[in-house]
Write a protein that holds these residues in place. Sequence first.
Motif, PDB file in Angstrom:
ATOM      1  N   GLN A  50      68.599  -0.275  41.380  1.00 29.37           N
ATOM      2  CA  GLN A  50      67.507   0.612  41.002  1.00 29.37           C
ATOM      3  C   GLN A  50      66.455   0.561  42.104  1.00 29.37           C
ATOM      4  O   GLN A  50      66.103  -0.522  42.580  1.00 29.37           O
ATOM      5  N   VAL A  51      65.947   1.714  42.469  1.00 35.02           N
ATOM      6  CA  VAL A  51      64.927   1.786  43.510  1.00 35.02           C
ATOM      7  C   VAL A  51      63.570   1.580  42.846  1.00 35.02           C
ATOM      8  O   VAL A  51      63.158   2.371  42.006  1.00 35.02           O
ATOM      9  N   ILE A  52      62.906   0.500  43.245  1.00 35.17           N
ATOM     10  CA  ILE A  52      61.585   0.192  42.708  1.00 35.17           C
ATOM     11  C   ILE A  52      60.497   0.785  43.600  1.00 35.17           C
ATOM     12  O   ILE A  52      59.503   1.312  43.130  1.00 35.17           O
ATOM     13  N   ASP A  53      60.696   0.705  44.907  1.00 35.57           N
ATOM     14  CA  ASP A  53      59.742   1.293  45.845  1.00 35.57           C
ATOM     15  C   ASP A  53      60.522   1.874  47.021  1.00 35.57           C
ATOM     16  O   ASP A  53      61.437   1.243  47.540  1.00 35.57           O
ATOM     17  N   GLY A  54      60.162   3.084  47.415  1.00 35.57           N
ATOM     18  CA  GLY A  54      60.805   3.739  48.543  1.00 35.57           C
ATOM     19  C   GLY A  54      61.638   4.942  48.148  1.00 35.57           C
ATOM     20  O   GLY A  54      62.334   5.510  48.974  1.00 35.57           O
ATOM     21  N   GLN A  55      61.561   5.355  46.883  1.00 34.63           N
ATOM     22  CA  GLN A  55      62.435   6.453  46.445  1.00 34.63           C
ATOM     23  C   GLN A  55      62.075   7.794  47.068  1.00 34.63           C
ATOM     24  O   GLN A  55      62.951   8.612  47.294  1.00 34.63           O
ATOM     25  N   GLN A  56      60.815   8.029  47.403  1.00 37.07           N
ATOM     26  CA  GLN A  56      60.444   9.289  48.060  1.00 37.07           C
ATOM     27  C   GLN A  56      61.119   9.362  49.433  1.00 37.07           C
ATOM     28  O   GLN A  56      61.729  10.369  49.794  1.00 37.07           O
ATOM     29  N   ARG A  57      61.027   8.261  50.186  1.00 37.73           N
ATOM     30  CA  ARG A  57      61.634   8.190  51.516  1.00 37.73           C
ATOM     31  C   ARG A  57      63.151   8.268  51.409  1.00 37.73           C
ATOM     32  O   ARG A  57      63.806   8.984  52.162  1.00 37.73           O
ATOM     33  N   LEU A  58      63.711   7.536  50.462  1.00 37.01           N
ATOM     34  CA  LEU A  58      65.169   7.522  50.301  1.00 37.01           C
ATOM     35  C   LEU A  58      65.699   8.899  49.888  1.00 37.01           C
ATOM     36  O   LEU A  58      66.713   9.359  50.418  1.00 37.01           O
ATOM     37  N   THR A  59      65.021   9.560  48.978  1.00 35.31           N
ATOM     38  CA  THR A  59      65.415  10.916  48.574  1.00 35.31           C
ATOM     39  C   THR A  59      65.380  11.844  49.786  1.00 35.31           C
ATOM     40  O   THR A  59      66.297  12.633  50.010  1.00 35.31           O
ATOM     41  N   THR A  60      64.325  11.718  50.588  1.00 35.58           N
ATOM     42  CA  THR A  60      64.178  12.568  51.768  1.00 35.58           C
ATOM     43  C   THR A  60      65.249  12.255  52.814  1.00 35.58           C
ATOM     44  O   THR A  60      65.795  13.170  53.442  1.00 35.58           O
ATOM     45  N   ILE A  61      65.583  11.000  53.000  1.00 33.95           N
ATOM     46  CA  ILE A  61      66.621  10.617  53.958  1.00 33.95           C
ATOM     47  C   ILE A  61      67.969  11.181  53.529  1.00 33.95           C
ATOM     48  O   ILE A  61      68.693  11.763  54.337  1.00 33.95           O
ATOM     49  N   PHE A  62      68.320  11.030  52.256  1.00 37.94           N
ATOM     50  CA  PHE A  62      69.601  11.564  51.797  1.00 37.94           C
ATOM     51  C   PHE A  62      69.630  13.091  51.906  1.00 37.94           C
ATOM     52  O   PHE A  62      70.644  13.679  52.269  1.00 37.94           O
ATOM     53  N   MET A  63      68.502  13.728  51.611  1.00 39.49           N
ATOM     54  CA  MET A  63      68.432  15.180  51.751  1.00 39.49           C
ATOM     55  C   MET A  63      68.581  15.579  53.219  1.00 39.49           C
ATOM     56  O   MET A  63      69.256  16.564  53.534  1.00 39.49           O
ATOM     57  N   THR A  64      67.995  14.809  54.120  1.00 41.08           N
ATOM     58  CA  THR A  64      68.092  15.089  55.547  1.00 41.08           C
ATOM     59  C   THR A  64      69.530  14.958  56.031  1.00 41.08           C
ATOM     60  O   THR A  64      70.021  15.820  56.774  1.00 41.08           O
ATOM     61  N   VAL A  65      70.214  13.912  55.604  1.00 38.74           N
ATOM     62  CA  VAL A  65      71.616  13.724  56.012  1.00 38.74           C
ATOM     63  C   VAL A  65      72.473  14.874  55.480  1.00 38.74           C
ATOM     64  O   VAL A  65      73.328  15.405  56.187  1.00 38.74           O
ATOM     65  N   ALA A  66      72.242  15.289  54.237  1.00 39.00           N
ATOM     66  CA  ALA A  66      73.000  16.419  53.677  1.00 39.00           C
ATOM     67  C   ALA A  66      72.710  17.702  54.456  1.00 39.00           C
ATOM     68  O   ALA A  66      73.624  18.486  54.731  1.00 39.00           O
ATOM     69  N   CYS A  67      71.463  17.920  54.842  1.00 36.78           N
ATOM     70  CA  CYS A  67      71.113  19.118  55.626  1.00 36.78           C
ATOM     71  C   CYS A  67      71.718  19.056  57.024  1.00 36.78           C
ATOM     72  O   CYS A  67      72.151  20.092  57.554  1.00 36.78           O
ATOM     73  N   LEU A  68      71.768  17.876  57.626  1.00 33.69           N
ATOM     74  CA  LEU A  68      72.432  17.728  58.927  1.00 33.69           C
ATOM     75  C   LEU A  68      73.915  18.049  58.807  1.00 33.69           C
ATOM     76  O   LEU A  68      74.483  18.750  59.650  1.00 33.69           O
ATOM     77  N   ARG A  98      80.355   9.962  54.746  1.00 30.74           N
ATOM     78  CA  ARG A  98      80.480   8.533  54.398  1.00 30.74           C
ATOM     79  C   ARG A  98      79.133   7.953  53.999  1.00 30.74           C
ATOM     80  O   ARG A  98      79.065   7.034  53.193  1.00 30.74           O
ATOM     81  N   PHE A  99      78.085   8.458  54.614  1.00 29.57           N
ATOM     82  CA  PHE A  99      76.740   8.014  54.241  1.00 29.57           C
ATOM     83  C   PHE A  99      76.387   8.535  52.846  1.00 29.57           C
ATOM     84  O   PHE A  99      75.806   7.817  52.042  1.00 29.57           O
ATOM     85  N   LEU A 100      76.749   9.769  52.559  1.00 32.22           N
ATOM     86  CA  LEU A 100      76.355  10.418  51.305  1.00 32.22           C
ATOM     87  C   LEU A 100      77.183   9.989  50.102  1.00 32.22           C
ATOM     88  O   LEU A 100      76.669   9.955  48.981  1.00 32.22           O
ATOM     89  N   PHE A 101      78.464   9.681  50.320  1.00 34.29           N
ATOM     90  CA  PHE A 101      79.376   9.453  49.200  1.00 34.29           C
ATOM     91  C   PHE A 101      80.115   8.132  49.335  1.00 34.29           C
ATOM     92  O   PHE A 101      80.405   7.680  50.437  1.00 34.29           O
ATOM     93  N   ALA A 102      80.447   7.549  48.196  1.00 34.34           N
ATOM     94  CA  ALA A 102      81.249   6.328  48.137  1.00 34.34           C
ATOM     95  C   ALA A 102      82.583   6.658  47.485  1.00 34.34           C
ATOM     96  O   ALA A 102      82.647   7.471  46.561  1.00 34.34           O
ATOM     97  N   LEU A 103      83.630   6.027  47.964  1.00 31.66           N
ATOM     98  CA  LEU A 103      84.966   6.206  47.398  1.00 31.66           C
ATOM     99  C   LEU A 103      85.256   5.032  46.486  1.00 31.66           C
ATOM    100  O   LEU A 103      85.228   3.877  46.915  1.00 31.66           O
ATOM    101  N   ASP A 104      85.533   5.322  45.212  1.00 34.61           N
ATOM    102  CA  ASP A 104      85.875   4.278  44.249  1.00 34.61           C
ATOM    103  C   ASP A 104      87.283   3.773  44.557  1.00 34.61           C
ATOM    104  O   ASP A 104      88.231   4.560  44.596  1.00 34.61           O
ATOM    105  N   ASP A 105      87.411   2.472  44.774  1.00 36.94           N
ATOM    106  CA  ASP A 105      88.696   1.877  45.146  1.00 36.94           C
ATOM    107  C   ASP A 105      89.755   1.984  44.057  1.00 36.94           C
ATOM    108  O   ASP A 105      90.946   1.962  44.344  1.00 36.94           O
TER     109      ASP A 105
END
Length: 186
Positions: A50-68, A98-105
């Motif tokens: 669970q993200v306690i602090d940093g979720q704004q930055r983390l949301t933006t980073i994941f959105m940036t990677v998806a946009c890239l 690979r950054f955006l998604f995880a593969l369930d083993d």
Amino acid sequence: VPDFQRNYAWEDDQIDSLLEDISTGADSVNSHFIGSLIIRIDPNEPRVAQVIDGQQRLTTIFMTVACLRDFVVFTGDGSGILEIEGQASINVIEQLNRFLFALDDETYQLSDRFEAHPMIAEMFSNQILAGPLPNRPQLPSKHHQYSMLLRKAHKRIKRWPSEEIERLNEARKESGQDPMSDHCLL
């Protein structure tokens, strides 16, 4: 992101500051600090935090990677291959996914590595993180008030790769080099 956190609330200034930090880090050969993250790991589910602090930055980073990833898909030749002289080629789309998604083993199913705030989680997953397939729903231009800043941020971040190429071209022009096109890197 747990529901007790505030919803996505970053404005252009915070987004631009993070994007500038990312650009600065990319231009450097050294590591680059872009902020801290505080998480809580459930002992019963150690692979979920669970993200306690940093979720704004983390949301933006994941959105940036998806946009890239989307930028590479739509402006490249479709291969997503980056070839750098003297180095092994890299499949950029594969690396970004690979950054955006995880593969369930066990099930071999892909899942999002990051789940946004519950108020925007479904929209974030289905309309931002999901692969840029022809049938992926686009973010609506109008929607509930709680998604306004997410939609505005996504629109801003989608412009960023082209703006970065323009910035690089200005620097190349000043140094007498030929300009790059949006897809010359791929």
